[in-house]
Design a protein around this motif. Structure first.
Motif, PDB file in Angstrom:
ATOM      1  N   LEU A 193       0.847  -1.186   0.000  1.00  0.00           N
ATOM      2  CA  LEU A 193       0.000   0.000   0.000  1.00  0.00           C
ATOM      3  C   LEU A 193       0.884   1.238   0.000  1.00  0.00           C
ATOM      4  N   PHE A 194       0.804   2.019  -1.070  1.00  0.00           N
ATOM      5  CA  PHE A 194       1.595   3.236  -1.206  1.00  0.00           C
ATOM      6  C   PHE A 194       0.775   4.440  -0.753  1.00  0.00           C
ATOM      7  N   ILE A 195       1.392   5.304   0.050  1.00  0.00           N
ATOM      8  CA  ILE A 195       0.717   6.506   0.545  1.00  0.00           C
ATOM      9  C   ILE A 195       1.448   7.720  -0.018  1.00  0.00           C
ATOM     10  N   PRO A 196       0.843   8.398  -1.034  1.00  0.00           N
ATOM     11  CA  PRO A 196       1.525   9.476  -1.762  1.00  0.00           C
ATOM     12  C   PRO A 196       1.167  10.875  -1.274  1.00  0.00           C
ATOM     13  N   TYR A 197       0.640  10.987  -0.061  1.00  0.00           N
ATOM     14  CA  TYR A 197       0.064  12.248   0.410  1.00  0.00           C
ATOM     15  C   TYR A 197       1.073  13.398   0.538  1.00  0.00           C
ATOM     16  N   ALA A 198       2.375  13.104   0.515  1.00  0.00           N
ATOM     17  CA  ALA A 198       3.363  14.167   0.701  1.00  0.00           C
ATOM     18  C   ALA A 198       3.527  15.040  -0.544  1.00  0.00           C
ATOM     19  N   LEU A 199       3.041  14.571  -1.701  1.00  0.00           N
ATOM     20  CA  LEU A 199       3.111  15.344  -2.935  1.00  0.00           C
ATOM     21  C   LEU A 199       1.709  15.680  -3.436  1.00  0.00           C
ATOM     22  N   ASP A 213       0.739  15.940  -6.701  1.00  0.00           N
ATOM     23  CA  ASP A 213       0.386  15.089  -7.836  1.00  0.00           C
ATOM     24  C   ASP A 213       0.419  13.628  -7.406  1.00  0.00           C
ATOM     25  N   ARG A 214      -0.665  13.176  -6.824  1.00  0.00           N
ATOM     26  CA  ARG A 214      -0.706  11.814  -6.297  1.00  0.00           C
ATOM     27  C   ARG A 214      -0.706  10.768  -7.409  1.00  0.00           C
ATOM     28  N   ASP A 215      -1.376  11.069  -8.520  1.00  0.00           N
ATOM     29  CA  ASP A 215      -1.404  10.120  -9.639  1.00  0.00           C
ATOM     30  C   ASP A 215       0.000   9.913 -10.205  1.00  0.00           C
ATOM     31  N   GLY A 216       0.708  11.008 -10.429  1.00  0.00           N
ATOM     32  CA  GLY A 216       2.055  10.916 -10.969  1.00  0.00           C
ATOM     33  C   GLY A 216       3.004  10.211 -10.021  1.00  0.00           C
ATOM     34  N   TYR A 217       2.821  10.477  -8.727  1.00  0.00           N
ATOM     35  CA  TYR A 217       3.677   9.859  -7.707  1.00  0.00           C
ATOM     36  C   TYR A 217       3.431   8.355  -7.646  1.00  0.00           C
ATOM     37  N   LYS A 272       8.711   1.425 -10.192  1.00  0.00           N
ATOM     38  CA  LYS A 272       9.877   0.933  -9.456  1.00  0.00           C
ATOM     39  C   LYS A 272       9.584  -0.386  -8.759  1.00  0.00           C
ATOM     40  N   PHE A 273       8.479  -0.453  -8.054  1.00  0.00           N
ATOM     41  CA  PHE A 273       8.189  -1.663  -7.273  1.00  0.00           C
ATOM     42  C   PHE A 273       7.824  -2.847  -8.176  1.00  0.00           C
ATOM     43  N   GLN A 274       7.213  -2.580  -9.329  1.00  0.00           N
ATOM     44  CA  GLN A 274       6.949  -3.673 -10.269  1.00  0.00           C
ATOM     45  C   GLN A 274       8.252  -4.275 -10.767  1.00  0.00           C
ATOM     46  N   SER A 275       9.277  -3.427 -10.948  1.00  0.00           N
ATOM     47  CA  SER A 275      10.579  -3.931 -11.389  1.00  0.00           C
ATOM     48  C   SER A 275      11.239  -4.795 -10.320  1.00  0.00           C
ATOM     49  N   LEU A 276      10.786  -4.637  -9.070  1.00  0.00           N
ATOM     50  CA  LEU A 276      11.322  -5.431  -7.960  1.00  0.00           C
ATOM     51  C   LEU A 276      10.426  -6.624  -7.626  1.00  0.00           C
ATOM     52  N   PHE A 299       4.146   1.565   2.327  1.00  0.00           N
ATOM     53  CA  PHE A 299       5.257   2.440   1.941  1.00  0.00           C
ATOM     54  C   PHE A 299       4.748   3.878   1.866  1.00  0.00           C
ATOM     55  N   ILE A 300       5.333   4.762   2.667  1.00  0.00           N
ATOM     56  CA  ILE A 300       4.996   6.183   2.617  1.00  0.00           C
ATOM     57  C   ILE A 300       6.187   6.930   2.016  1.00  0.00           C
ATOM     58  N   GLY A 301       5.935   7.608   0.899  1.00  0.00           N
ATOM     59  CA  GLY A 301       6.998   8.290   0.174  1.00  0.00           C
ATOM     60  C   GLY A 301       7.267   9.698   0.673  1.00  0.00           C
ATOM     61  N   GLY A 302       8.285  10.312   0.083  1.00  0.00           N
ATOM     62  CA  GLY A 302       8.735  11.632   0.504  1.00  0.00           C
ATOM     63  C   GLY A 302       7.982  12.771  -0.164  1.00  0.00           C
ATOM     64  N   GLY A 303       8.330  13.966   0.267  1.00  0.00           N
ATOM     65  CA  GLY A 303       7.654  15.175  -0.187  1.00  0.00           C
ATOM     66  C   GLY A 303       7.614  16.159   0.964  1.00  0.00           C
ATOM     67  N   ASN A 304       6.487  16.848   1.125  1.00  0.00           N
ATOM     68  CA  ASN A 304       6.368  17.783   2.238  1.00  0.00           C
ATOM     69  C   ASN A 304       5.773  17.077   3.456  1.00  0.00           C
ATOM     70  N   THR A 305       6.511  17.102   4.548  1.00  0.00           N
ATOM     71  CA  THR A 305       6.125  16.363   5.756  1.00  0.00           C
ATOM     72  C   THR A 305       4.864  16.927   6.388  1.00  0.00           C
ATOM     73  N   PHE A 306       4.678  18.244   6.347  1.00  0.00           N
ATOM     74  CA  PHE A 306       3.480  18.856   6.936  1.00  0.00           C
ATOM     75  C   PHE A 306       2.234  18.462   6.149  1.00  0.00           C
ATOM     76  N   ARG A 307       2.331  18.493   4.818  1.00  0.00           N
ATOM     77  CA  ARG A 307       1.202  18.062   3.985  1.00  0.00           C
ATOM     78  C   ARG A 307       0.870  16.596   4.261  1.00  0.00           C
TER      79      ARG A 307
END
Length: 241
Positions: free
Chosen positions: A38-44, A46-50, A57-61, A85-93
């Motif tokens: 489960l990917f959590i893209p809330y830090a950016l 553009d969630r679709d692009g993220y 990347k993960f499909q390649s793995l 997996f929670i990705g990077g971006g703005n921590t406050f967002r």
């Protein structure tokens, strides 16, 4: 305690692609038992692009990515997750959205009680700790609290930068900013993770992985340097306050 965490300083290391520098650790961490993450893209914004970047990347793995922003019930998505997996971006967002979606308690329960593996990168590493007080990010939005998920009882400063003696910039160094934080009472230990480093937590054992040293800041004590392979398990017995 069942927790398993892979807390990465940065998503991209100079000269490489997205998560290239830690892909071996990712595969060792999630293993063959986990098929969907489960990917959590809330830090950016553009969630679709993220999500597309993470999926590639993960499909390649060998892993399938489900992005939480595509699920009408985010809490249920966390309840069903095999890995997070929670990705990077703005921590406050990121933290504000986790609060808005009522996800902090559920993520903590799944990781601590159910042993669901949790990977964080940059902002995703920040929110796994006691608080986001030591993030480098600008407060572009306001979460209801700076208190984070609390999967570990200390703080991490991802992207930790050393002072550059040749730089004419006269602002505070990262070390000085963390020292200012520790001037406040009851502030927890801060682990400065340089680019290329990550912390692996398995139950009550914590180990520094990667290619760079980490810098440890304890209130009222001089900072110390630690090599990859360092056993940081003692940090897990610290109080959050």
């Amino acid at each position: 305690m069942k927790r398993r965490l892979l807390l990465v300083s940065n998503s991209t290391l100079y000269g490489g692609g997205y998560l290239d520098h830690c892909q071996q650790q990712i595969q060792e961490f999630f293993g063959e038992q986990v098929k969907r993450i489960l990917f959590i893209p809330y830090a950016l914004h553009d969630r679709d692009g993220y999500a597309k970047t993470a999926r590639q990347k993960f499909q390649s793995l060998g892993y399938h990515i489900d992005s939480i922003h595509e699920d009408p019930d985010p809490v249920d998505a966390v309840r069903k997750a095999q890995g997070i997996f929670i990705g990077g971006g703005n921590t406050f967002r990121l933290l504000k959205t986790l609060y808005d979606q009522n996800l902090l308690v559920e993520i903590r329960r799944r990781v601590i009680e159910d042993g669901v593996p949790y990977m964080g990168s940059s902002a995703g590493t920040n929110v796994s700790t006691a608080s986001i007080n030591t993030t480098n990010d600008m407060p572009i939005v306001y979460p209801p609290s700076l208190k984070a998920i609390g999967l570990v009882p200390f703080n991490i400063n991802p992207h930790y930068l050393d002072a550059d003696a040749n730089n004419r910039h006269m602002g505070e160094t990262r070390e000085q900013r963390i020292a200012q934080y520790h001037e406040e009472p009851d502030t927890p230990i801060v682990l400065g993770l340089r680019e290329g480093s990550m912390l692996l937590v398995e139950g009550n054992k914590a180990t520094l992985l990667g290619t760079t040293k980490a810098r440890l800041f304890v209130r009222r004590k001089p900072p110390t340097e630690h090599e990859p392979g360092t056993d940081f398990s003692f940090l897990l017995t610290q109080s959050c306050h």
